[in-house]
Design a protein around this motif. Structure first.
Motif, short mmCIF file in Angstrom:
data_model
loop_
_atom_site.label_atom_id
_atom_site.label_comp_id
_atom_site.label_asym_id
_atom_site.label_seq_id
_atom_site.Cartn_x
_atom_site.Cartn_y
_atom_site.Cartn_z
N ARG A 27 0.86 -1.19 0.00
CA ARG A 27 0.00 0.00 0.00
C ARG A 27 0.90 1.24 0.00
N PRO A 28 0.39 2.38 -0.44
CA PRO A 28 1.21 3.59 -0.50
C PRO A 28 1.87 3.95 0.83
N ASN A 29 1.19 3.71 1.95
CA ASN A 29 1.79 4.05 3.24
C ASN A 29 2.80 3.00 3.72
N GLU A 30 2.94 1.90 3.00
CA GLU A 30 3.91 0.85 3.35
C GLU A 30 5.15 0.89 2.45
N VAL A 31 5.07 1.61 1.35
CA VAL A 31 6.17 1.65 0.38
C VAL A 31 7.46 2.14 1.03
N CYS A 32 7.36 3.06 1.97
CA CYS A 32 8.56 3.62 2.61
C CYS A 32 9.36 2.58 3.37
N PHE A 33 8.78 1.45 3.69
CA PHE A 33 9.48 0.40 4.43
C PHE A 33 10.18 -0.59 3.49
N LEU A 34 9.95 -0.49 2.19
CA LEU A 34 10.60 -1.38 1.23
C LEU A 34 12.05 -0.94 1.06
N TRP A 35 12.94 -1.91 1.01
CA TRP A 35 14.36 -1.63 0.90
C TRP A 35 14.67 -0.76 -0.33
N ARG A 38 14.30 3.10 0.26
CA ARG A 38 15.00 3.76 1.36
C ARG A 38 16.42 4.08 0.93
N ARG A 39 16.79 5.35 1.03
CA ARG A 39 18.15 5.77 0.70
C ARG A 39 18.57 6.83 1.72
N ILE A 40 19.79 6.73 2.17
CA ILE A 40 20.34 7.75 3.04
C ILE A 40 21.26 8.61 2.17
N GLY A 41 20.85 9.84 1.94
CA GLY A 41 21.63 10.76 1.12
C GLY A 41 22.88 11.22 1.84
N ASP A 42 23.76 11.89 1.11
CA ASP A 42 25.03 12.34 1.68
C ASP A 42 24.82 13.31 2.84
N GLY A 43 23.86 14.23 2.69
CA GLY A 43 23.59 15.19 3.76
C GLY A 43 23.06 14.52 5.02
N LEU A 71 6.27 12.39 8.70
CA LEU A 71 5.80 11.01 8.55
C LEU A 71 6.97 10.10 8.17
N TYR A 72 6.83 8.81 8.47
CA TYR A 72 7.82 7.83 8.03
C TYR A 72 7.96 7.87 6.52
N GLU A 73 6.82 8.01 5.82
CA GLU A 73 6.84 7.95 4.36
C GLU A 73 7.76 9.01 3.75
N LYS A 74 7.86 10.16 4.39
CA LYS A 74 8.68 11.25 3.85
C LYS A 74 10.11 11.22 4.36
N CYS A 75 10.38 10.38 5.34
CA CYS A 75 11.69 10.35 5.99
C CYS A 75 12.75 9.69 5.12
N GLY A 76 12.42 8.60 4.46
CA GLY A 76 13.37 7.92 3.59
C GLY A 76 14.29 6.93 4.28
N ILE A 78 14.58 4.08 8.01
CA ILE A 78 13.98 3.49 9.20
C ILE A 78 15.08 3.31 10.24
N ARG A 79 14.69 2.94 11.42
CA ARG A 79 15.66 2.78 12.52
C ARG A 79 16.80 1.85 12.14
N ARG A 80 16.49 0.74 11.51
CA ARG A 80 17.52 -0.24 11.15
C ARG A 80 18.57 0.38 10.23
N ASP A 81 18.16 1.29 9.34
CA ASP A 81 19.11 1.94 8.44
C ASP A 81 20.13 2.76 9.23
N VAL A 82 19.66 3.47 10.26
CA VAL A 82 20.56 4.29 11.07
C VAL A 82 21.50 3.40 11.88
N TYR A 83 20.96 2.34 12.48
CA TYR A 83 21.81 1.40 13.23
C TYR A 83 22.87 0.78 12.32
N ASN A 84 22.47 0.37 11.12
CA ASN A 84 23.42 -0.24 10.18
C ASN A 84 24.50 0.74 9.76
N LEU A 85 24.12 1.98 9.43
CA LEU A 85 25.10 2.98 9.02
C LEU A 85 26.12 3.22 10.12
N CYS A 86 25.65 3.40 11.35
CA CYS A 86 26.56 3.65 12.47
C CYS A 86 27.48 2.45 12.71
#
Length: 135
Positions: A27-35, A38-43, A71-76, A78-86
């Motif tokens: 669903r549109p509100n679930e798309v943001c959780f698909l790998w 999700r992208r972490i930009g340089d900034g 919203l999560y949808e606009k964030c780009g 999820i928590r796991r992405d931040v934990y993985n990057l760190c």
């Protein structure tokens, strides 16, 4: 899709193709959780690493991004992405010289306490063992 190789001609070709999804679409509100979405930009990456450098916990970082985006949808991310990057960044730092870092810290402590620590290197100049003790 089924693909086969025609060995005589050395060409791959499509034998069959089914243009139907084998799963329910997100669903549109679930798309943001698909790998793939999700992208972490340089900034954002620089901001996360800066926050980590000053000791801000990862869940607070994510809450900060979500509150700014609304919203999560606009964030780009999820928590796991931040934990993985760190985690990846920490592993890079350790791989660049964890033993050198430890010995450097111990040397600075040894200036105040001459008997604080001793260490031994192997034939390849790698740290073999270390002993330290507060006075």
């Amino acid at each position: 899709m089924v693909v086969k190789l025609d060995r005589a001609r050395g060409v791959w070709f499509v034998v069959s193709f089914v243009d139907d999804h084998n799963h329910v679409m997100a669903r549109p509100n679930e798309v943001c959780f698909l790998w793939s979405h999700r992208r972490i930009g340089d900034g954002t990456r620089a901001e996360i690493l800066g926050m980590q450098g000053v000791g801000i916990s990862k869940h607070i970082m994510v809450d900060n991004f979500i509150s700014r985006c609304g919203l999560y949808e606009k964030c780009g991310l999820i928590r796991r992405d931040v934990y993985n990057l760190c985690c990846w960044e920490k592993m890079k730092l350790i791989a660049k010289g964890d033993a050198e870092t430890a010995v450097g810290i111990m040397r600075s402590r040894k200036q105040k306490d001459p008997d604080f620590f001793e260490y031994v290197l192997d034939k390849e100049a790698r740290l073999k063992c270390m002993f330290w003790c507060d006075a």
